[in-house]
Design a protein around this motif. Structure first.
Motif, mmCIF file in Angstrom:
data_model
loop_
_atom_site.group_PDB
_atom_site.id
_atom_site.type_symbol
_atom_site.label_atom_id
_atom_site.label_comp_id
_atom_site.label_asym_id
_atom_site.label_seq_id
_atom_site.Cartn_x
_atom_site.Cartn_y
_atom_site.Cartn_z
ATOM 1 N N GLU A 68 -1.997 8.543 -12.603
ATOM 2 C CA GLU A 68 -2.276 9.194 -11.320
ATOM 3 C C GLU A 68 -1.328 8.613 -10.281
ATOM 4 N N PHE A 69 -0.791 9.473 -9.414
ATOM 5 C CA PHE A 69 0.185 9.022 -8.424
ATOM 6 C C PHE A 69 -0.420 8.966 -7.028
ATOM 7 N N ILE A 70 -0.772 7.784 -6.583
ATOM 8 C CA ILE A 70 -1.240 7.454 -5.229
ATOM 9 C C ILE A 70 -2.604 8.085 -4.914
ATOM 10 N N ARG A 71 -3.583 7.226 -4.694
ATOM 11 C CA ARG A 71 -4.904 7.695 -4.296
ATOM 12 C C ARG A 71 -4.896 8.165 -2.836
ATOM 13 N N GLN A 72 -5.607 9.249 -2.576
ATOM 14 C CA GLN A 72 -5.781 9.804 -1.240
ATOM 15 C C GLN A 72 -4.446 9.881 -0.472
ATOM 16 N N PRO A 73 -3.578 10.795 -0.876
ATOM 17 C CA PRO A 73 -2.242 10.886 -0.272
ATOM 18 C C PRO A 73 -2.181 11.657 1.039
ATOM 19 N N GLU A 74 -3.312 12.015 1.624
ATOM 20 C CA GLU A 74 -3.320 12.914 2.773
ATOM 21 C C GLU A 74 -2.559 12.402 3.991
ATOM 22 N N ASP A 75 -2.362 11.079 4.077
ATOM 23 C CA ASP A 75 -1.605 10.570 5.226
ATOM 24 C C ASP A 75 -0.102 10.553 4.968
ATOM 25 N N ILE A 76 0.323 11.090 3.830
ATOM 26 C CA ILE A 76 1.745 11.247 3.508
ATOM 27 C C ILE A 76 2.113 12.708 3.746
ATOM 28 N N CYS A 99 -2.414 14.499 -9.973
ATOM 29 C CA CYS A 99 -2.037 14.306 -8.582
ATOM 30 C C CYS A 99 -2.985 13.278 -7.962
ATOM 31 N N GLY A 100 -2.593 12.695 -6.846
ATOM 32 C CA GLY A 100 -3.420 11.677 -6.221
ATOM 33 C C GLY A 100 -4.787 12.209 -5.849
ATOM 34 N N GLY A 101 -5.828 11.424 -6.076
ATOM 35 C CA GLY A 101 -7.186 11.853 -5.783
ATOM 36 C C GLY A 101 -7.354 12.273 -4.330
ATOM 37 N N LEU A 102 -7.576 13.546 -4.096
ATOM 38 C CA LEU A 102 -7.718 14.082 -2.736
ATOM 39 C C LEU A 102 -9.034 13.596 -2.138
#
Length: 473
Positions: A199-207, A234-237
């Protein structure tokens, strides 16, 4: 009559089945439904129907696989990581002892840590820490979902690396995957349980979506070059489709559709991930059904791009605070079976241990299965620990889950089905199981054989299975 009703019901499409069965049952029982939710049937009715209609019909599954896992913290940020200051590493031996006691075989952790493996630019890779984790994991047949989200300070561009370090990042990813993929080439010596999911980056919403898309494509391509059959999530939304009540600002709940529209993700392997993953803590959505809005949003967003990918719930749980540990145990079981029945392919409980720091409040601080006392006199198993273990042991032989009514789920696999039942207070209904002998397992793991009329249904789920009278055994 009842057998005919069951046969008719089982032949109906899933969307219509519960309504039709309600119509058959209600005239016989005279059930009232003050909530107006006529499509749900009380738990005791379903147990009656299914015990009568499905006895002796179950066969062994083709392959019993665990779908319910647990978040752990085997690797913590180091001084060289841009994502956190140095901290004392967890007791890995203790962690794997707990996992073995629980019977947990799926774990999720940020073990793919570039800052640990290559803390200095140009330095040789040092896999000592990761090797130890993977070696310990395979002793207990633990399957790791490896999260990649920590990067060395020398390569940092914020939450992702700086773009000039893309070649170095890609090389690290290929080397990591190659070492733990189990293909016999450059593998960790004596590797028996490979890492097959990333998995690539948890909770990516700030990117920014364009930036995350760029790095997701680099990550996916690098993983597949080393191990074409690996799964990339994908990162866990953090909250797809619905804003959390305590975070009303921003448009983070629409991140997936913005990501899918990025030109960076266009290409032969669009969308450059194999699984959509998300987080959901139901207490952040008061008055909502667990997981429904998130799943609707994810499936709708994918369908607009002609995608139909598996969905994993990579973090969910309930903060027990100091006084709601029993409720935490109950919700963990209820939400787990609901997630699977709704079509979520994997679900990971958050998390093994509480992680409250001095003065800290909010979701996640007391969300673990293990508590730590203020006196620091060692970890203590919470009721949720025993409930999780009990559920996993039921799922070992009965991994398939079907929703049969409000407060009623059927687990199938080897032999007779197992029912997970509890009382839903909104309904006027009987408060005991139907007559007959049942093997009953409580969340604590305690098992007994009792007449159904002796067992009261409460808000606490219990596992029930048809049993022979103890006097005939």
């Amino acid at each position: 009559m009842i057998r005919d009703a069951i046969r008719i019901t089982e032949d109906l499409p899933a969307a219509r089945r519960t309504d039709q069965t309600t119509a058959i049952i209600n005239p016989r029982r005279g059930l009232s439904n003050p909530s107006g939710m006529g499509r749900f049937v009380p738990a005791w009715v379903w147990v009656a129907l299914l015990a009568t209609g499905m006895a002796g019909c179950q066969s062994k599954p083709d392959k019993v696989t665990q779908w319910l896992g647990l978040n752990v913290q085997l690797v913590r940020p180091t001084a060289e990581s841009v994502n956190g200051a140095a901290s004392r590493g967890p007791d890995r031996e203790r962690t794997f002892g707990f996992l073995d006691e629980l019977g947990a075989r799926l774990v999720r952790d940020a073990v793919m840590d570039w800052s640990v493996v290559q803390p200095a630019a140009g330095a040789s890779y040092d896999f000592t820490l990761i090797d130890d984790i993977v070696t310990r994991a395979q002793v207990n047949e633990v399957d790791i979902l490896a999260v990649c989200e920590r990067f060395p300070a020398w390569a940092s561009g914020g939450r992702v690396p700086a773009r000039e370090h893309a070649p170095a990042f890609s090389a690290f990813v290929r080397e990591f995957v190659e070492r733990y993929d189990g293909d016999g080439k450059k593998d960790l010596p004596k590797l028996r349980v490979p890492i097959t999911a990333y998995e690539f980056i948890r909770q990516p919403e700030d990117i920014a979506p364009a930036e995350y898309a760029y790095w997701l494509k680099v990550f996916y391509t690098s993983v597949k070059e080393a191990h074409p059959d690996a799964i990339v999530a994908c990162g866990g939304l953090k909250s797809p489709g619905l804003k959390m009540f305590d975070a009303p600002g921003g448009d983070y709940h629409l991140y997936l559709e913005k990501l899918l529209a990025q030109p960076e993700l266009q290409g032969d392997d669009y969308p450059y991930f194999d699984v959509v993953s998300f987080h959901n803590f139901p207490m952040a959505y008061p008055g909502r059904r667990e997981f429904d809005e998130a799943l609707t949003y994810l499936r709708t967003a994918m369908s607009r791009h002609r995608l139909s990918l598996p969905i994993w719930l990579t973090a969910f749980g309930f903060d027990s605070g100091a006084r709601e540990e029993a409720t935490q145990a109950e919700n963990l079981v209820k939400w787990s079976v609901r997630a699977k029945a709704l079509g979520i392919e994997r679900a990971y409980v958050c998390c093994l241990e509480d992680d409250r720091r001095p003065g800290e409040i909010g979701i996640g601080t007391n969300i673990g299965l293990i508590r730590h006392t203020p006196r620091g006199d060692g970890p203590t198993r919470k009721p949720a620990f025993h409930a999780f273990s009990t559920l996993l042991r039921q799922l070992d032989t009965h991994p398939k889950v079907n929703l049969r009514g409000e407060g009623s789920y059927m687990l199938t696999g080897e032999g007779e089905p197992v029912f997970v039942v509890w009382r839903v207070e909104t309904y006027d209904r009987r408060d005991t199981l139907i007559p007959g002998w049942w093997r009953i397992t409580l969340l604590s793991g305690r098992t007994m054989t009792r007449q159904g009329t002796e067992m009261k249904l409460t808000s606490s789920p219990m596992f029930v299975q048809k049993a022979q009278s103890p006097f005939l055994q």
